[in-house]
Design an enzyme around this catalytic site. Structure first.
Site, mmCIF file in Angstrom:
data_model
loop_
_atom_site.group_PDB
_atom_site.id
_atom_site.type_symbol
_atom_site.label_atom_id
_atom_site.label_comp_id
_atom_site.label_asym_id
_atom_site.label_seq_id
_atom_site.Cartn_x
_atom_site.Cartn_y
_atom_site.Cartn_z
ATOM 1 C CD GLN A 34 -4.277 10.436 -1.481
ATOM 2 O OE1 GLN A 34 -4.531 9.414 -0.857
ATOM 3 N NE2 GLN A 34 -3.389 10.467 -2.457
ATOM 4 C CG ASP A 89 6.848 8.540 0.205
ATOM 5 O OD1 ASP A 89 7.905 7.943 -0.019
ATOM 6 O OD2 ASP A 89 5.816 7.973 0.624
ATOM 7 C CG ASP A 140 -6.076 2.815 -10.424
ATOM 8 O OD1 ASP A 140 -5.323 2.063 -9.767
ATOM 9 O OD2 ASP A 140 -7.298 2.891 -10.229
ATOM 10 N N GLY A 141 -2.539 2.303 -10.309
ATOM 11 C CA GLY A 141 -1.680 1.121 -10.319
ATOM 12 C C GLY A 141 -2.417 -0.141 -10.741
ATOM 13 C CG ASP A 158 5.227 2.813 -0.582
ATOM 14 O OD1 ASP A 158 4.577 2.720 0.474
ATOM 15 O OD2 ASP A 158 6.029 3.741 -0.802
ATOM 16 C CB SER A 159 -0.905 0.747 -1.289
ATOM 17 O OG SER A 159 -1.040 -0.138 -0.201
ATOM 18 C CG ASP A 161 -3.854 2.773 6.127
ATOM 19 O OD1 ASP A 161 -2.750 2.202 6.071
ATOM 20 O OD2 ASP A 161 -4.127 3.664 6.950
ATOM 21 N N PRO A 165 -8.755 4.995 -3.255
ATOM 22 C CG PRO A 165 -7.063 6.444 -3.984
ATOM 23 C CD PRO A 165 -8.220 6.354 -3.037
HETATM 24 N N1 SAM Z 1 4.366 4.134 3.229
HETATM 25 C C1 SAM Z 1 3.026 4.602 3.278
HETATM 26 C C2 SAM Z 1 2.149 3.788 4.180
HETATM 27 O O1 SAM Z 1 2.359 2.583 4.342
HETATM 28 O O2 SAM Z 1 1.237 4.385 4.755
HETATM 29 C C3 SAM Z 1 2.449 4.763 1.902
HETATM 30 C C4 SAM Z 1 3.156 5.894 1.239
HETATM 31 S S1 SAM Z 1 2.706 6.416 -0.343
HETATM 32 C C5 SAM Z 1 2.472 8.125 -0.024
HETATM 33 C C6 SAM Z 1 1.105 5.771 -0.710
HETATM 34 C C7 SAM Z 1 0.592 6.277 -2.061
HETATM 35 O O3 SAM Z 1 -0.265 5.307 -2.665
HETATM 36 C C8 SAM Z 1 -0.240 7.549 -1.989
HETATM 37 O O4 SAM Z 1 0.515 8.618 -2.505
HETATM 38 C C9 SAM Z 1 -1.478 7.259 -2.844
HETATM 39 O O5 SAM Z 1 -1.854 8.322 -3.670
HETATM 40 C C10 SAM Z 1 -1.019 6.046 -3.623
HETATM 41 N N2 SAM Z 1 -2.105 5.214 -4.148
HETATM 42 C C11 SAM Z 1 -3.235 4.827 -3.509
HETATM 43 N N3 SAM Z 1 -3.989 4.081 -4.337
HETATM 44 C C12 SAM Z 1 -3.313 3.972 -5.519
HETATM 45 C C13 SAM Z 1 -3.572 3.322 -6.759
HETATM 46 N N4 SAM Z 1 -4.710 2.631 -6.960
HETATM 47 N N5 SAM Z 1 -2.638 3.421 -7.747
HETATM 48 C C14 SAM Z 1 -1.497 4.123 -7.559
HETATM 49 N N6 SAM Z 1 -1.204 4.766 -6.404
HETATM 50 C C15 SAM Z 1 -2.096 4.684 -5.401
#
Ligand code: SAM
EC number: 2.5.1.16
Length: 278
Positions: A34, A89, A140-141, A158-159, A161, A165
């Protein structure tokens, strides 16, 4: 000559923008997954932006991080092993570690660069990532959850949108894997977007979770920098109901949004939100 003003706009819907004055672009990167930016805003202080969408800011991060963490952790009577999916974060890990009974909190984040930038530029939020009870796993979660069974008391999704991924983190097969990854009395919560703008998503997620977990609840909170400000969280539980918690037994911890009086009140839904999950 007048000083030039710089403004950042998140396009929240095709017809609506959220605009803040910025004093400095602190860091930008194109990661494997991203576009990442750390901005200094006048109104909210430092802000983490991924693919143009605000993730968190110094001023209002407590709203989201406390809501997504303390509701599940005070619903489970003894959360020892907790996992965060996403959450690079570190804000959710910081809140989880306020619970003394938690022995280990795993951060399962796909993008190492989000963690590195947060450690460097958002220390107020990422400060607990080096705690000895925290363990960071870069993967990957979706893969992690499907490869681990019967492992956690609480899982917090806590993903970002549902784009890139994170798409799979909103799908039925993921919730089934989360069910399997939880212990026999485990529970999970996921951030599920805005009841104003994402009604179909909330409806689909709620019904998917309801078809898998014996107890499914939706709760709401206020997060100023997220689209519409009103935000939803979906909780699926094998045994413990957040509405049956004895709030007189909830320990007082250091929080700015969550408190025991709010615990059940968060689940009282406006009529238009009740309609979404009918
Ligand atoms: N609180 C925030 C919101 O609601 O917009 C989300 C914060 S946190 C930075 C979201 C994280 O999810 C990102 O750092 C992203 O890289 C991670 N992410 C996205 N898809 C993922 C996946 N499949 N597995 C693990 N982490 C993932």
């Amino acid at each position: 000559m007048a000083e030039m003003e710089l403004w950042f706009t998140e396009q929240q819907t095709p017809d609506l923008g959220f605009t803040c004055k910025i004093t400095k672009t602190i860091y930008t990167a194109k990661t494997q997954y991203q576009d990442l930016a750390i901005l200094e805003t006048k109104q909210f202080g430092r802000m983490l932006v991924l693919d143009g969408a605000v993730q968190t800011t110094i001023a209002d991060e407590f709203c989201y991080h406390e809501l997504i963490s303390h509701v599940p952790l005070f619903t489970h009577p003894n959360p020892k092993k907790v996992a965060v999916i996403g959450g690079g974060d570190g804000g959710v890990i910081r809140e989880i570690l306020k619970h003394d009974e938690v022995e280990k909190a795993y951060l399962i984040e796909i993008d190492r660069e989000v963690i590195e930038a947060s450690k460097k530029y958002l220390p107020e939020i990422s400060c607990a990532l080096d705690d000895e009870r925290a363990e960071v796993v870069i993967t990957d979660g979706i893969k992690f959850v499907s490869e681990n069974k019967n492992m956690f008391d609480v899982i917090i999704v806590d993903s970002t949108d549902p784009v890139g991924p994170a798409v799979g983190l909103f799908q039925d097969s993921f919730y089934k894997a989360v069910f399997e990854c939880l212990k026999e009395d485990g529970l999970f919560v996921a951030q599920t977007e805005s009841p104003f703008y994402d009604q179909d998503l909330i409806k689909n997620v709620f019904h998917a979770v309801k078809s898998i977990f014996p107890i499914t609840r939706l709760y709401l909170g206020f997060i100023p920098t997220y689209p519409s400000g009103l935000w939803s969280f979906t909780l699926g539980s094998k045994k413990y109901d957040p509405l049956e918690v004895d709030i007189s037994k909830i320990k007082r911890i250091d929080t700015k949004y969550y408190n025991p009086e709010l615990h059940k009140a968060l689940f009282a839904l406006p009529t238009f939100v009740q309609e979404i999950i009918k």
